[in-house]
Design a protein around this motif. Structure first.
Motif, PDB file in Angstrom:
ATOM      1  N   LEU A  92       0.814  -1.212   0.000  1.00  0.00           N
ATOM      2  CA  LEU A  92       0.000   0.000   0.000  1.00  0.00           C
ATOM      3  C   LEU A  92       0.851   1.269   0.000  1.00  0.00           C
ATOM      4  O   LEU A  92       0.352   2.356  -0.284  1.00  0.00           O
ATOM      5  CB  LEU A  92      -0.922   0.008   1.217  1.00  0.00           C
ATOM      6  N   PHE A  93       2.128   1.124   0.319  1.00  0.00           N
ATOM      7  CA  PHE A  93       3.021   2.270   0.442  1.00  0.00           C
ATOM      8  C   PHE A  93       4.080   2.323  -0.661  1.00  0.00           C
ATOM      9  O   PHE A  93       5.081   3.015  -0.526  1.00  0.00           O
ATOM     10  CB  PHE A  93       3.681   2.256   1.822  1.00  0.00           C
ATOM     11  N   LEU A  94       3.841   1.600  -1.759  1.00  0.00           N
ATOM     12  CA  LEU A  94       4.810   1.569  -2.853  1.00  0.00           C
ATOM     13  C   LEU A  94       5.195   2.971  -3.337  1.00  0.00           C
ATOM     14  O   LEU A  94       6.366   3.249  -3.583  1.00  0.00           O
ATOM     15  CB  LEU A  94       4.280   0.763  -4.034  1.00  0.00           C
ATOM     16  N   SER A  95       4.228   3.847  -3.445  1.00  0.00           N
ATOM     17  CA  SER A  95       4.514   5.182  -3.992  1.00  0.00           C
ATOM     18  C   SER A  95       5.424   6.001  -3.080  1.00  0.00           C
ATOM     19  O   SER A  95       6.117   6.899  -3.551  1.00  0.00           O
ATOM     20  CB  SER A  95       3.221   5.945  -4.271  1.00  0.00           C
ATOM     21  N   THR A  96       5.442   5.720  -1.797  1.00  0.00           N
ATOM     22  CA  THR A  96       6.325   6.451  -0.888  1.00  0.00           C
ATOM     23  C   THR A  96       7.653   5.735  -0.671  1.00  0.00           C
ATOM     24  O   THR A  96       8.633   6.366  -0.309  1.00  0.00           O
ATOM     25  CB  THR A  96       5.656   6.696   0.482  1.00  0.00           C
ATOM     26  N   ILE A  97       7.683   4.442  -0.912  1.00  0.00           N
ATOM     27  CA  ILE A  97       8.898   3.654  -0.683  1.00  0.00           C
ATOM     28  C   ILE A  97       9.844   3.740  -1.874  1.00  0.00           C
ATOM     29  O   ILE A  97      11.054   3.871  -1.714  1.00  0.00           O
ATOM     30  CB  ILE A  97       8.544   2.173  -0.410  1.00  0.00           C
ATOM     31  N   LEU A  98       9.298   3.694  -3.085  1.00  0.00           N
ATOM     32  CA  LEU A  98      10.116   3.596  -4.293  1.00  0.00           C
ATOM     33  C   LEU A  98      10.571   4.957  -4.800  1.00  0.00           C
ATOM     34  O   LEU A  98       9.997   5.990  -4.471  1.00  0.00           O
ATOM     35  CB  LEU A  98       9.339   2.881  -5.401  1.00  0.00           C
ATOM     36  N   ASP A  99      11.568   4.939  -5.654  1.00  0.00           N
ATOM     37  CA  ASP A  99      12.099   6.118  -6.314  1.00  0.00           C
ATOM     38  C   ASP A  99      10.984   6.806  -7.103  1.00  0.00           C
ATOM     39  O   ASP A  99      10.223   6.152  -7.817  1.00  0.00           O
ATOM     40  CB  ASP A  99      13.230   5.670  -7.245  1.00  0.00           C
ATOM     41  N   SER A 100      10.908   8.107  -6.992  1.00  0.00           N
ATOM     42  CA  SER A 100       9.839   8.852  -7.667  1.00  0.00           C
ATOM     43  C   SER A 100       9.952   8.821  -9.192  1.00  0.00           C
ATOM     44  O   SER A 100       9.024   9.191  -9.888  1.00  0.00           O
ATOM     45  CB  SER A 100       9.823  10.302  -7.176  1.00  0.00           C
ATOM     46  N   GLY A 101      11.082   8.377  -9.726  1.00  0.00           N
ATOM     47  CA  GLY A 101      11.266   8.305 -11.173  1.00  0.00           C
ATOM     48  C   GLY A 101      10.580   7.111 -11.820  1.00  0.00           C
ATOM     49  O   GLY A 101      10.590   6.977 -13.032  1.00  0.00           O
ATOM     50  N   ILE A 102       9.960   6.263 -11.042  1.00  0.00           N
ATOM     51  CA  ILE A 102       9.283   5.080 -11.578  1.00  0.00           C
ATOM     52  C   ILE A 102       7.833   5.454 -11.875  1.00  0.00           C
ATOM     53  O   ILE A 102       7.073   5.806 -10.972  1.00  0.00           O
ATOM     54  CB  ILE A 102       9.355   3.899 -10.582  1.00  0.00           C
ATOM     55  N   ASP A 103       7.453   5.380 -13.151  1.00  0.00           N
ATOM     56  CA  ASP A 103       6.100   5.770 -13.564  1.00  0.00           C
ATOM     57  C   ASP A 103       5.086   4.648 -13.404  1.00  0.00           C
ATOM     58  O   ASP A 103       3.903   4.903 -13.200  1.00  0.00           O
ATOM     59  CB  ASP A 103       6.099   6.206 -15.031  1.00  0.00           C
ATOM     60  N   LYS A 104       5.555   3.405 -13.532  1.00  0.00           N
ATOM     61  CA  LYS A 104       4.635   2.273 -13.511  1.00  0.00           C
ATOM     62  C   LYS A 104       5.350   1.091 -12.874  1.00  0.00           C
ATOM     63  O   LYS A 104       6.527   0.863 -13.120  1.00  0.00           O
ATOM     64  CB  LYS A 104       4.230   1.923 -14.947  1.00  0.00           C
ATOM     65  N   ILE A 105       4.598   0.339 -12.061  1.00  0.00           N
ATOM     66  CA  ILE A 105       5.156  -0.854 -11.429  1.00  0.00           C
ATOM     67  C   ILE A 105       4.053  -1.885 -11.282  1.00  0.00           C
ATOM     68  O   ILE A 105       2.884  -1.535 -11.074  1.00  0.00           O
ATOM     69  CB  ILE A 105       5.816  -0.522 -10.072  1.00  0.00           C
ATOM     70  N   ILE A 106       4.421  -3.129 -11.430  1.00  0.00           N
ATOM     71  CA  ILE A 106       3.489  -4.239 -11.209  1.00  0.00           C
ATOM     72  C   ILE A 106       3.823  -4.836  -9.853  1.00  0.00           C
ATOM     73  O   ILE A 106       4.993  -5.080  -9.552  1.00  0.00           O
ATOM     74  CB  ILE A 106       3.626  -5.309 -12.309  1.00  0.00           C
ATOM     75  N   TYR A 107       2.806  -5.070  -9.052  1.00  0.00           N
ATOM     76  CA  TYR A 107       3.008  -5.766  -7.783  1.00  0.00           C
ATOM     77  C   TYR A 107       2.569  -7.214  -7.972  1.00  0.00           C
ATOM     78  O   TYR A 107       1.508  -7.478  -8.534  1.00  0.00           O
ATOM     79  CB  TYR A 107       2.199  -5.134  -6.640  1.00  0.00           C
ATOM     80  N   ALA A 108       3.383  -8.148  -7.503  1.00  0.00           N
ATOM     81  CA  ALA A 108       3.039  -9.567  -7.579  1.00  0.00           C
ATOM     82  C   ALA A 108       3.316 -10.213  -6.228  1.00  0.00           C
ATOM     83  O   ALA A 108       4.252  -9.822  -5.521  1.00  0.00           O
ATOM     84  CB  ALA A 108       3.851 -10.262  -8.667  1.00  0.00           C
ATOM     85  N   ASP A 109       2.514 -11.187  -5.875  1.00  0.00           N
ATOM     86  CA  ASP A 109       2.765 -11.935  -4.645  1.00  0.00           C
ATOM     87  C   ASP A 109       4.001 -12.806  -4.829  1.00  0.00           C
ATOM     88  O   ASP A 109       4.234 -13.356  -5.910  1.00  0.00           O
ATOM     89  CB  ASP A 109       1.565 -12.813  -4.284  1.00  0.00           C
ATOM     90  N   CYS A 110       4.762 -12.945  -3.770  1.00  0.00           N
ATOM     91  CA  CYS A 110       6.042 -13.662  -3.864  1.00  0.00           C
ATOM     92  C   CYS A 110       5.868 -15.174  -3.901  1.00  0.00           C
ATOM     93  O   CYS A 110       6.812 -15.890  -4.207  1.00  0.00           O
ATOM     94  CB  CYS A 110       6.960 -13.257  -2.722  1.00  0.00           C
ATOM     95  N   ASP A 111       4.671 -15.660  -3.624  1.00  0.00           N
ATOM     96  CA  ASP A 111       4.482 -17.111  -3.624  1.00  0.00           C
ATOM     97  C   ASP A 111       3.737 -17.599  -4.870  1.00  0.00           C
ATOM     98  O   ASP A 111       3.099 -18.637  -4.859  1.00  0.00           O
ATOM     99  CB  ASP A 111       3.771 -17.566  -2.354  1.00  0.00           C
ATOM    100  N   GLY A 112       3.859 -16.837  -5.952  1.00  0.00           N
ATOM    101  CA  GLY A 112       3.213 -17.225  -7.208  1.00  0.00           C
ATOM    102  C   GLY A 112       4.234 -17.562  -8.274  1.00  0.00           C
ATOM    103  O   GLY A 112       5.434 -17.336  -8.117  1.00  0.00           O
ATOM    104  N   ILE A 113       3.733 -18.095  -9.345  1.00  0.00           N
ATOM    105  CA  ILE A 113       4.542 -18.402 -10.522  1.00  0.00           C
ATOM    106  C   ILE A 113       4.084 -17.472 -11.636  1.00  0.00           C
ATOM    107  O   ILE A 113       2.883 -17.312 -11.872  1.00  0.00           O
ATOM    108  CB  ILE A 113       4.330 -19.871 -10.980  1.00  0.00           C
TER     109      ILE A 113
END
Length: 132
Positions: A92-113
Protein backbone atom coordinates in the motif's frame (compact mmCIF):
# COMPACT_ATOMS: atom_id res chain seq x y z
CA UNK A 1 11.48 -1.31 -22.40
CA UNK A 2 12.24 -1.76 -18.70
CA UNK A 3 9.79 -3.66 -16.50
CA UNK A 4 9.53 -2.69 -12.83
CA UNK A 5 7.97 -5.28 -10.55
CA UNK A 6 7.61 -5.32 -6.78
CA UNK A 7 7.36 -8.16 -4.30
CA UNK A 8 7.01 -7.99 -0.53
CA UNK A 9 8.37 -10.66 1.79
CA UNK A 10 10.16 -11.59 4.94
CA UNK A 11 12.83 -14.23 5.39
CA UNK A 12 10.25 -17.03 5.64
CA UNK A 13 9.19 -16.66 1.99
CA UNK A 14 12.49 -15.95 0.23
CA UNK A 15 12.58 -19.44 -1.26
CA UNK A 16 9.16 -18.78 -2.80
CA UNK A 17 10.36 -15.37 -3.99
CA UNK A 18 13.32 -17.04 -5.70
CA UNK A 19 10.94 -19.27 -7.65
CA UNK A 20 8.69 -16.32 -8.57
CA UNK A 21 11.66 -14.24 -9.72
CA UNK A 22 13.07 -17.12 -11.77
CA UNK A 23 9.70 -17.59 -13.49
CA UNK A 24 9.54 -13.82 -14.09
CA UNK A 25 12.99 -13.77 -15.70
CA UNK A 26 12.37 -16.92 -17.77
CA UNK A 27 9.03 -15.72 -19.15
CA UNK A 28 9.95 -12.08 -19.79
CA UNK A 29 13.17 -12.26 -21.77
CA UNK A 30 11.66 -9.84 -24.29
CA UNK A 31 12.18 -6.92 -21.88
CA UNK A 32 15.38 -4.93 -22.32
CA UNK A 33 15.63 -4.68 -18.55
CA UNK A 34 13.81 -5.90 -15.47
CA UNK A 35 14.12 -4.27 -12.07
CA UNK A 36 12.82 -6.31 -9.16
CA UNK A 37 11.93 -4.18 -6.15
CA UNK A 38 11.80 -6.23 -2.96
CA UNK A 39 9.97 -4.76 0.02
CA UNK A 40 12.16 -6.36 2.66
CA UNK A 41 10.71 -7.17 6.07
CA UNK A 42 13.72 -8.91 7.57
CA UNK A 43 15.38 -10.91 4.80
CA UNK A 44 18.69 -12.35 5.97
CA UNK A 45 21.90 -11.21 4.30
CA UNK A 46 22.45 -14.78 3.08
CA UNK A 47 19.09 -14.83 1.31
CA UNK A 48 19.59 -11.32 -0.12
CA UNK A 49 22.92 -12.51 -1.53
CA UNK A 50 21.26 -15.54 -3.12
CA UNK A 51 18.59 -13.36 -4.73
CA UNK A 52 21.24 -10.93 -6.02
CA UNK A 53 23.13 -13.86 -7.55
CA UNK A 54 19.94 -15.01 -9.27
CA UNK A 55 19.45 -11.54 -10.77
CA UNK A 56 23.09 -11.49 -11.92
CA UNK A 57 22.65 -14.81 -13.75
CA UNK A 58 19.84 -13.25 -15.80
CA UNK A 59 21.57 -9.85 -16.07
CA UNK A 60 18.68 -8.17 -14.28
CA UNK A 61 18.51 -5.81 -11.31
CA UNK A 62 17.17 -6.33 -7.81
CA UNK A 63 16.77 -3.63 -5.17
CA UNK A 64 15.91 -4.23 -1.51
CA UNK A 65 13.96 -1.70 0.57
CA UNK A 66 14.28 -2.08 4.34
CA UNK A 67 10.77 -1.84 5.77
CA UNK A 68 11.57 -2.24 9.45
CA UNK A 69 10.90 1.42 10.29
CA UNK A 70 7.72 1.66 8.23
CA UNK A 71 6.25 -1.54 9.59
CA UNK A 72 7.06 -0.61 13.19
CA UNK A 73 5.29 2.73 12.68
CA UNK A 74 2.32 0.99 11.04
CA UNK A 75 1.99 -1.42 13.92
CA UNK A 76 1.89 1.46 16.42
CA UNK A 77 -0.51 3.59 14.36
CA UNK A 78 -3.10 1.03 13.29
CA UNK A 79 -4.81 -2.00 14.72
CA UNK A 80 -3.49 -4.75 12.55
CA UNK A 81 -4.94 -8.22 13.10
CA UNK A 82 -2.41 -10.85 14.09
CA UNK A 83 -3.76 -13.08 11.31
CA UNK A 84 -2.28 -10.78 8.65
CA UNK A 85 1.46 -10.17 8.36
CA UNK A 86 2.62 -6.56 8.40
CA UNK A 87 4.54 -7.41 5.24
CA UNK A 88 1.21 -7.75 3.42
CA UNK A 89 0.45 -4.07 4.07
CA UNK A 90 3.69 -2.74 2.61
CA UNK A 91 2.36 -2.82 -0.97
CA UNK A 92 0.00 0.00 0.00
CA UNK A 93 3.02 2.27 0.44
CA UNK A 94 4.81 1.57 -2.85
CA UNK A 95 4.51 5.18 -3.99
CA UNK A 96 6.32 6.45 -0.89
CA UNK A 97 8.90 3.65 -0.68
CA UNK A 98 10.12 3.60 -4.29
CA UNK A 99 12.10 6.12 -6.31
CA UNK A 100 9.84 8.85 -7.67
CA UNK A 101 11.27 8.30 -11.17
CA UNK A 102 9.28 5.08 -11.58
CA UNK A 103 6.10 5.77 -13.56
CA UNK A 104 4.64 2.27 -13.51
CA UNK A 105 5.16 -0.85 -11.43
CA UNK A 106 3.49 -4.24 -11.21
CA UNK A 107 3.01 -5.77 -7.78
CA UNK A 108 3.04 -9.57 -7.58
CA UNK A 109 2.77 -11.93 -4.64
CA UNK A 110 6.04 -13.66 -3.86
CA UNK A 111 4.48 -17.11 -3.62
CA UNK A 112 3.21 -17.22 -7.21
CA UNK A 113 4.54 -18.40 -10.52
CA UNK A 114 4.69 -16.00 -13.47
CA UNK A 115 3.61 -18.21 -16.34
CA UNK A 116 3.77 -15.71 -19.18
CA UNK A 117 5.00 -12.37 -20.41
CA UNK A 118 3.97 -9.08 -18.83
CA UNK A 119 4.46 -7.26 -22.15
CA UNK A 120 0.77 -6.69 -22.98
CA UNK A 121 -0.04 -5.60 -19.43
CA UNK A 122 3.02 -3.34 -19.32
CA UNK A 123 2.02 -1.61 -22.55
CA UNK A 124 -1.57 -1.04 -21.42
CA UNK A 125 -2.43 2.63 -20.96
CA UNK A 126 -4.21 3.15 -17.66
CA UNK A 127 -5.10 6.80 -18.40
CA UNK A 128 -3.10 8.28 -15.52
CA UNK A 129 -4.81 6.07 -12.95
CA UNK A 130 -2.77 5.64 -9.77
CA UNK A 131 -3.87 2.05 -9.27
CA UNK A 132 -5.35 -0.34 -11.80
Amino acid sequence: MILHIAFSTDDNYTQHLGVAVTSLFENNKNFKGIVVHVLDNGISENNRTRLRQLAEIYKRDIIFYDLSGLLTALNKEFRIPETISLTAYSRLFLSTILDSGIDKIIYADCDGIIAGSFEALWQTDFDDKSIA
